[in-house]
Write a protein that holds these residues in place. Sequence first.
Motif, mmCIF file in Angstrom:
data_model
loop_
_atom_site.group_PDB
_atom_site.id
_atom_site.type_symbol
_atom_site.label_atom_id
_atom_site.label_comp_id
_atom_site.label_asym_id
_atom_site.label_seq_id
_atom_site.Cartn_x
_atom_site.Cartn_y
_atom_site.Cartn_z
ATOM 1 N N GLN A 1 0.819 -1.204 0.000
ATOM 2 C CA GLN A 1 0.000 0.000 0.000
ATOM 3 C C GLN A 1 0.855 1.257 0.000
ATOM 4 O O GLN A 1 0.537 2.236 -0.645
ATOM 5 N N THR A 2 1.936 1.233 0.760
ATOM 6 C CA THR A 2 2.786 2.406 0.906
ATOM 7 C C THR A 2 4.243 1.980 0.977
ATOM 8 O O THR A 2 4.558 0.935 1.549
ATOM 9 N N VAL A 3 5.115 2.801 0.418
ATOM 10 C CA VAL A 3 6.554 2.590 0.540
ATOM 11 C C VAL A 3 7.149 3.888 1.072
ATOM 12 O O VAL A 3 6.976 4.946 0.471
ATOM 13 N N ASP A 4 7.818 3.803 2.210
ATOM 14 C CA ASP A 4 8.416 4.981 2.850
ATOM 15 C C ASP A 4 9.929 4.838 2.896
ATOM 16 O O ASP A 4 10.451 3.733 3.064
ATOM 17 N N VAL A 5 10.622 5.965 2.790
ATOM 18 C CA VAL A 5 12.067 6.018 3.011
ATOM 19 C C VAL A 5 12.298 6.979 4.167
ATOM 20 O O VAL A 5 11.825 8.116 4.137
ATOM 21 N N THR A 6 12.980 6.509 5.206
ATOM 22 C CA THR A 6 13.282 7.361 6.360
ATOM 23 C C THR A 6 14.778 7.363 6.605
ATOM 24 O O THR A 6 15.479 6.394 6.286
ATOM 25 N N ARG A 7 15.234 8.469 7.204
ATOM 26 C CA ARG A 7 16.658 8.622 7.525
ATOM 27 C C ARG A 7 16.788 9.243 8.902
ATOM 28 O O ARG A 7 16.440 10.404 9.094
ATOM 29 N N GLY A 8 17.265 8.456 9.851
ATOM 30 C CA GLY A 8 17.540 9.000 11.173
ATOM 31 C C GLY A 8 18.821 9.823 11.148
ATOM 32 O O GLY A 8 19.549 9.849 10.157
ATOM 33 N N VAL A 9 19.109 10.478 12.256
ATOM 34 C CA VAL A 9 20.280 11.348 12.339
ATOM 35 C C VAL A 9 21.561 10.556 12.070
ATOM 36 O O VAL A 9 22.400 10.965 11.260
ATOM 37 N N LEU A 10 21.722 9.423 12.756
ATOM 38 C CA LEU A 10 22.935 8.625 12.533
ATOM 39 C C LEU A 10 22.970 8.051 11.120
ATOM 40 O O LEU A 10 24.025 7.969 10.507
ATOM 41 N N GLN A 11 21.810 7.642 10.603
ATOM 42 C CA GLN A 11 21.766 7.140 9.232
ATOM 43 C C GLN A 11 22.240 8.221 8.265
ATOM 44 O O GLN A 11 22.981 7.928 7.325
ATOM 45 N N GLN A 12 21.832 9.462 8.479
ATOM 46 C CA GLN A 12 22.272 10.547 7.615
ATOM 47 C C GLN A 12 23.785 10.713 7.669
ATOM 48 O O GLN A 12 24.426 10.951 6.647
ATOM 49 N N MET A 13 24.357 10.576 8.859
ATOM 50 C CA MET A 13 25.810 10.703 9.007
ATOM 51 C C MET A 13 26.545 9.629 8.211
ATOM 52 O O MET A 13 27.640 9.878 7.708
ATOM 53 N N ALA B 1 19.687 4.890 4.701
ATOM 54 C CA ALA B 1 18.255 5.126 4.831
ATOM 55 C C ALA B 1 17.557 3.784 5.024
ATOM 56 O O ALA B 1 18.111 2.730 4.708
ATOM 57 N N THR B 2 16.321 3.827 5.524
ATOM 58 C CA THR B 2 15.509 2.629 5.717
ATOM 59 C C THR B 2 14.302 2.700 4.797
ATOM 60 O O THR B 2 13.645 3.744 4.719
ATOM 61 N N VAL B 3 14.021 1.592 4.118
ATOM 62 C CA VAL B 3 12.835 1.484 3.274
ATOM 63 C C VAL B 3 11.814 0.659 4.045
ATOM 64 O O VAL B 3 12.113 -0.454 4.474
ATOM 65 N N ALA B 4 10.616 1.217 4.226
ATOM 66 C CA ALA B 4 9.519 0.498 4.876
ATOM 67 C C ALA B 4 8.459 0.214 3.827
ATOM 68 O O ALA B 4 7.958 1.133 3.189
ATOM 69 N N VAL B 5 8.154 -1.065 3.658
ATOM 70 C CA VAL B 5 7.129 -1.503 2.713
ATOM 71 C C VAL B 5 5.936 -1.913 3.550
ATOM 72 O O VAL B 5 5.996 -2.894 4.282
ATOM 73 N N LEU B 6 4.837 -1.133 3.453
ATOM 74 C CA LEU B 6 3.694 -1.335 4.331
ATOM 75 C C LEU B 6 2.503 -1.921 3.589
ATOM 76 O O LEU B 6 2.270 -1.613 2.425
ATOM 77 N N ALA C 1 18.283 3.022 -1.489
ATOM 78 C CA ALA C 1 16.974 3.023 -0.815
ATOM 79 C C ALA C 1 15.947 3.775 -1.650
ATOM 80 O O ALA C 1 14.808 3.318 -1.805
ATOM 81 N N GLN C 2 16.343 4.904 -2.202
ATOM 82 C CA GLN C 2 15.414 5.690 -3.012
ATOM 83 C C GLN C 2 15.016 4.936 -4.280
ATOM 84 O O GLN C 2 13.840 4.909 -4.644
ATOM 85 N N ARG C 3 15.982 4.282 -4.926
ATOM 86 C CA ARG C 3 15.679 3.496 -6.137
ATOM 87 C C ARG C 3 14.768 2.319 -5.814
ATOM 88 O O ARG C 3 13.827 2.026 -6.546
ATOM 89 N N VAL C 4 15.045 1.619 -4.694
ATOM 90 C CA VAL C 4 14.213 0.486 -4.282
ATOM 91 C C VAL C 4 12.790 0.952 -4.008
ATOM 92 O O VAL C 4 11.821 0.328 -4.455
ATOM 93 N N ALA C 5 12.642 2.060 -3.290
ATOM 94 C CA ALA C 5 11.312 2.576 -2.966
ATOM 95 C C ALA C 5 10.563 2.974 -4.236
ATOM 96 O O ALA C 5 9.371 2.649 -4.388
ATOM 97 N N ASP C 6 11.234 3.665 -5.134
ATOM 98 C CA ASP C 6 10.590 4.070 -6.384
ATOM 99 C C ASP C 6 10.166 2.853 -7.197
ATOM 100 O O ASP C 6 9.054 2.811 -7.741
ATOM 101 N N ASP C 7 11.044 1.857 -7.288
ATOM 102 C CA ASP C 7 10.731 0.640 -8.036
ATOM 103 C C ASP C 7 9.546 -0.103 -7.430
ATOM 104 O O ASP C 7 8.628 -0.527 -8.148
ATOM 105 N N LEU C 8 9.540 -0.253 -6.117
ATOM 106 C CA LEU C 8 8.432 -0.957 -5.458
ATOM 107 C C LEU C 8 7.112 -0.210 -5.621
ATOM 108 O O LEU C 8 6.072 -0.826 -5.888
ATOM 109 N N ALA C 9 7.143 1.099 -5.475
ATOM 110 C CA ALA C 9 5.914 1.879 -5.636
ATOM 111 C C ALA C 9 5.394 1.752 -7.069
ATOM 112 O O ALA C 9 4.187 1.597 -7.286
#
Length: 162
Positions: free
Chosen positions: A104-116, A120-125, A143-151
């Motif tokens: 239904q949804t694909v999210d990409v998130t980046r925590g502070v340490l992940q940004q350093m 990024a984390t891809v969540a497939v919901l 992560a961005q390519r995976v999220a775009d492809d899955l969506a």
Amino acid sequence: MREPAWELPRSAIGLWVTESVFSTILVWLAVGAFLLFVPDDGGPLPLLHRLLPVAAGLHSVVAVGIRPWFKHRVYRWEITAEAAYTRTGWLTQTWTLVPISRIQTVDVTRGVLQQMFGLATVAVLTASSQGTVRIWHLEHDVAQRVADDLAHRAELVRDQAT
């Protein structure tokens, strides 16, 4: 089910080491506070005064020196034509699989340490609370390519169903 094909980037090890250093500092602060503020006069306290630093040292070695590399060896992920899935866990392994048709949804998130660390984390919901697949600590561009492809694939499946 076969082994997922992809491992995480080596920079995930650096992130896990950094997280472990922070947790180890907290453990040592707690042990230091105990040693400083709890007198060791009688009962089991003298034994605790000797064992807590040993336990904290053991925790430090495992958390910083072993766990990040072991996690890197164990964690796997893959996106196939039919599904997104991950395998996690040390003693108890968990496989989570989400069929493309259920996304239904694909999210990409980046925590502070992940940004350093450029991760990024891809969540497939899905509609199910148990059906979420999180692919932790991918390189941000991957992560961005995976999220775009899955969506895109999920949208194609929905269009074919109507």
